[in-house]
Design a protein around this motif. Structure first.
Motif, PDB file in Angstrom:
ATOM      1  N   SER A 110       0.804  -1.212   0.000  1.00 54.53           N
ATOM      2  CA  SER A 110       0.000   0.000   0.000  1.00 54.53           C
ATOM      3  C   SER A 110       0.847   1.278   0.000  1.00 54.53           C
ATOM      4  O   SER A 110       0.639   2.168  -0.825  1.00 54.53           O
ATOM      5  CB  SER A 110      -0.899  -0.041   1.234  1.00 54.53           C
ATOM      6  N   GLY A 111       1.783   1.360   0.921  1.00 53.12           N
ATOM      7  CA  GLY A 111       2.591   2.574   1.054  1.00 53.12           C
ATOM      8  C   GLY A 111       3.394   2.846  -0.217  1.00 53.12           C
ATOM      9  O   GLY A 111       3.468   3.983  -0.683  1.00 53.12           O
ATOM     10  N   GLU A 112       3.963   1.791  -0.793  1.00 54.72           N
ATOM     11  CA  GLU A 112       4.778   1.968  -1.988  1.00 54.72           C
ATOM     12  C   GLU A 112       3.904   2.324  -3.193  1.00 54.72           C
ATOM     13  O   GLU A 112       4.280   3.162  -4.020  1.00 54.72           O
ATOM     14  CB  GLU A 112       5.590   0.695  -2.270  1.00 54.72           C
ATOM     15  N   ALA A 113       2.722   1.701  -3.280  1.00 49.79           N
ATOM     16  CA  ALA A 113       1.814   2.008  -4.396  1.00 49.79           C
ATOM     17  C   ALA A 113       1.338   3.457  -4.326  1.00 49.79           C
ATOM     18  O   ALA A 113       1.040   4.071  -5.347  1.00 49.79           O
ATOM     19  CB  ALA A 113       0.624   1.055  -4.391  1.00 49.79           C
ATOM     20  N   GLU A 114       1.270   3.988  -3.099  1.00 41.60           N
ATOM     21  CA  GLU A 114       0.844   5.386  -2.949  1.00 41.60           C
ATOM     22  C   GLU A 114       1.998   6.328  -3.292  1.00 41.60           C
ATOM     23  O   GLU A 114       1.791   7.387  -3.888  1.00 41.60           O
ATOM     24  CB  GLU A 114       0.366   5.610  -1.501  1.00 41.60           C
ATOM     25  N   ALA A 115       3.222   5.912  -2.920  1.00 42.68           N
ATOM     26  CA  ALA A 115       4.394   6.766  -3.152  1.00 42.68           C
ATOM     27  C   ALA A 115       4.805   6.743  -4.624  1.00 42.68           C
ATOM     28  O   ALA A 115       5.301   7.734  -5.153  1.00 42.68           O
ATOM     29  CB  ALA A 115       5.557   6.310  -2.271  1.00 42.68           C
ATOM     30  N   ASP A 116       4.624   5.619  -5.295  1.00 46.62           N
ATOM     31  CA  ASP A 116       5.067   5.477  -6.686  1.00 46.62           C
ATOM     32  C   ASP A 116       3.879   5.045  -7.553  1.00 46.62           C
ATOM     33  O   ASP A 116       3.601   3.866  -7.735  1.00 46.62           O
ATOM     34  CB  ASP A 116       6.205   4.443  -6.758  1.00 46.62           C
ATOM     35  N   PHE A 117       3.197   6.064  -8.070  1.00 45.11           N
ATOM     36  CA  PHE A 117       1.975   5.862  -8.853  1.00 45.11           C
ATOM     37  C   PHE A 117       2.217   4.873  -9.996  1.00 45.11           C
ATOM     38  O   PHE A 117       1.483   3.903 -10.158  1.00 45.11           O
ATOM     39  CB  PHE A 117       1.549   7.233  -9.403  1.00 45.11           C
ATOM     40  N   ASP A 118       3.252   5.114 -10.786  1.00 44.12           N
ATOM     41  CA  ASP A 118       3.496   4.276 -11.970  1.00 44.12           C
ATOM     42  C   ASP A 118       3.792   2.837 -11.580  1.00 44.12           C
ATOM     43  O   ASP A 118       3.259   1.905 -12.179  1.00 44.12           O
ATOM     44  CB  ASP A 118       4.668   4.850 -12.782  1.00 44.12           C
ATOM     45  N   LYS A 119       4.642   2.668 -10.595  1.00 36.42           N
ATOM     46  CA  LYS A 119       5.018   1.312 -10.188  1.00 36.42           C
ATOM     47  C   LYS A 119       3.811   0.556  -9.646  1.00 36.42           C
ATOM     48  O   LYS A 119       3.611  -0.625  -9.955  1.00 36.42           O
ATOM     49  CB  LYS A 119       6.142   1.371  -9.138  1.00 36.42           C
ATOM     50  N   GLY A 120       2.989   1.226  -8.859  1.00 33.94           N
ATOM     51  CA  GLY A 120       1.803   0.575  -8.314  1.00 33.94           C
ATOM     52  C   GLY A 120       0.890   0.059  -9.409  1.00 33.94           C
ATOM     53  O   GLY A 120       0.457  -1.098  -9.384  1.00 33.94           O
ATOM     54  N   TYR A 121       0.598   0.921 -10.382  1.00 30.13           N
ATOM     55  CA  TYR A 121      -0.285   0.481 -11.467  1.00 30.13           C
ATOM     56  C   TYR A 121       0.392  -0.578 -12.323  1.00 30.13           C
ATOM     57  O   TYR A 121      -0.255  -1.511 -12.792  1.00 30.13           O
ATOM     58  CB  TYR A 121      -0.767   1.680 -12.307  1.00 30.13           C
TER      59      TYR A 121
END
Lengths: 327, 327
Positions: free
Chosen positions: B84-95
């Motif tokens: 969750s935290g990483e997906a919020e910090a890195d939009f492109d990587k999360g998607y």
């Protein structure tokens, strides 16, 4: 302001553009340019000819969204989609157009904003197809989206993207879940929902129409005029009032086919209703049995979205808008 | 059968593989091969060394999903995600990882099935992060998914894809919405939810732990042992019983921090509870205030998914599984 309408050649898109032509300040500001695009070239009403620019584009091909967004429109109406039946028949095309096309558009806005600050309003045409049976008799605003068609899944996914991109400040999005639009102008089509409109539109001009279901079938309706009103209101509404849940079930009219016919009787008499030929079709009856019958669209209503409250109104709107007021 | 575990190096993935090693017939058939992959190479328990094959792969890079699926596993556990935290910090990587990685996997299965009939079971790790505040006190199975994080949006979108691809017969999918897993083994981490586990795990081995919220904070929990049980049950359950709504909120325990601490007192005494240091943190309190407190997970329960019904059980499971039964 600069306005982009994607899907401007569709039924609702055309009516939206006609409404803008007739009410040029309905979007809350002077319109400097109107970019009208669709898979076939839309046409612009004469009143808009000096500011409108029409083009045939395919949103689902690489680079199209970037090109549209490079003009930095302040307001984007996103009404482009392939319809339910086609999305079910062609899996790849449905996902490519309805999902990837929308995501490309949203990503193009994000990329444009990374080059130079940019945060347009995006008004997205969603659908009650995001819901799937079984339903309660009246579907509340907090009901799950468990679609039973690929079209519904693609719309529900785009809603989630729209809400997340809006939450993160990429754009200011609002999703408009349209009821079944009735009376649909034009010729009878093969959509399973076609009869809801056919049994009004055709008899009003003296042509026979087929009713394939029983009169107690209940469904959820709004007129094309209301649909246009939803988009215009969505374009101008203060989104701080909406909060993070950006996809709204629009108000509508829950009515049975029998109530439709009774209204037709009141507006146009037995001359019209006698043109409805009952021809039960088990396939269509089966499809329609899985459709929602009513929504409690409290949130949208509290935000100022409005629709008809009787089928008499819906029919009269059709007579005014499509038949120049003459039955 | 051939089994693929994507995300086999993560906490739940490792425990799932350990469980399979200890109960080799838990998946309802002889396991011929076990393909364990993650972004870092997982390791296989000794008992599985003759059938397990471990590899470091990045699901989000082109061609990876096709390669994994070219082995035609009968059962796919899809537990890969960035948190969750990483997906919020890195939009492109999360998607890219959480959405596109999942879609690539689903599309690879579809492509494989188009070459030659193929319809594996897919068990997907979803999360209660698909829900967003405001909530009712107890969230019903028909509650809308309106996530307030990009991670939640990516999980909710993958759920919609999983349901639609399953409906169309591409694979037999089931989505498992995990409660907050507690007691999480390992070292304290910086996740906002970390304290729920820290205040049990650390005191049980004589180490001080910080409690940043008040004791009346309520949340939704299941043990790692239950989480493994959910995936194993999801792998073997008759999906005809589930119907088209393939994403299920798992059962769990709704408990307050005070109830956690009271259970710790009962299991390990004041020696343990005295190691909890109260250090209110307004930031964490704010984050946690937006989290769900309880679910009515009736559907999953009726389908045979089970979880702990007291924090005493959760703590005892941890002591047995992580501390060899010794406090």
């Amino acid at each position: 302001m600069d306005v982009l309408v994607i899907g401007a050649a569709g039924m609702v898109g055309r009516k939206l553009v006609e409404h803008i032509a007739a009410h040029p300040d309905c979007l809350g500001g002077d319109i400097r340019s109107l970019h009208l695009v669709d898979i076939v070239a839309p046409s612009a009403p004469a009143a808009l000819s000096s500011i409108a620019d029409c083009a045939a584009v395919d949103l689902s091909t690489a680079g199209t969204a970037e090109k549209l967004i490079s003009r930095r429109p302040d307001l984007v109406f996103h009404l482009a989609a392939i319809v339910s039946g086609e999305a079910e028949a062609d899996f790849d095309k449905g996902y490519r157009v309805n999902l990837d096309g929308s995501r490309d558009l949203f990503d193009a806005i994000r990329a444009e904003g990374q080059r130079e600050p940019y945060r347009p309003r995006v008004v997205f045409a969603s659908s009650i197809a995001v819901f799937g049976a079984p339903f309660p008799e009246t579907i509340p605003d907090e009901f799950l989206t468990a679609p039973l068609t690929s079209y519904g899944a693609q719309k529900a996914i785009t809603e989630l993207l729209l809400a997340d991109y809006s939450r993160r400040g990429v754009f200011d999005g609002i999703g408009i879940r349209l009821p079944t639009v009735c009376v649909r102008p034009g010729s009878p089509n093969k959509a399973a929902s076609g009869f809801f409109s056919n049994i009004l539109r055709e008899p009003l001009v003296g042509i026979e129409a087929v009713l394939p279901v029983s009169e107690d079938v209940r469904h959820w309706f709004a007129s094309p005029r209301s649909a246009v009103g939803f988009f215009v209101h969505g374009a101008t509404l203060d989104l701080d009032r909406v909060g993070p849940r950006r996809n709204l079930t629009m108000p509508g009219l829950s009515a049975t086919v029998g109530e439709e016919i009774a209204a037709l009787q009141r507006v146009a008499g037995t001359k019209a209703t006698s043109l409805i030929r009952r021809e039960p079709d088990p396939v269509i009856m089966g499809i329609v049995a899985g459709w929602p019958t009513a929504f409690d669209a409290s949130r949208a209503a509290s935000l100022g979205f409005t629709a008809e409250t009787s089928f008499d109104e819906i029919i009269r709107a059709h007579v005014e808008d499509e038949l120049a007021g003459v039955i």
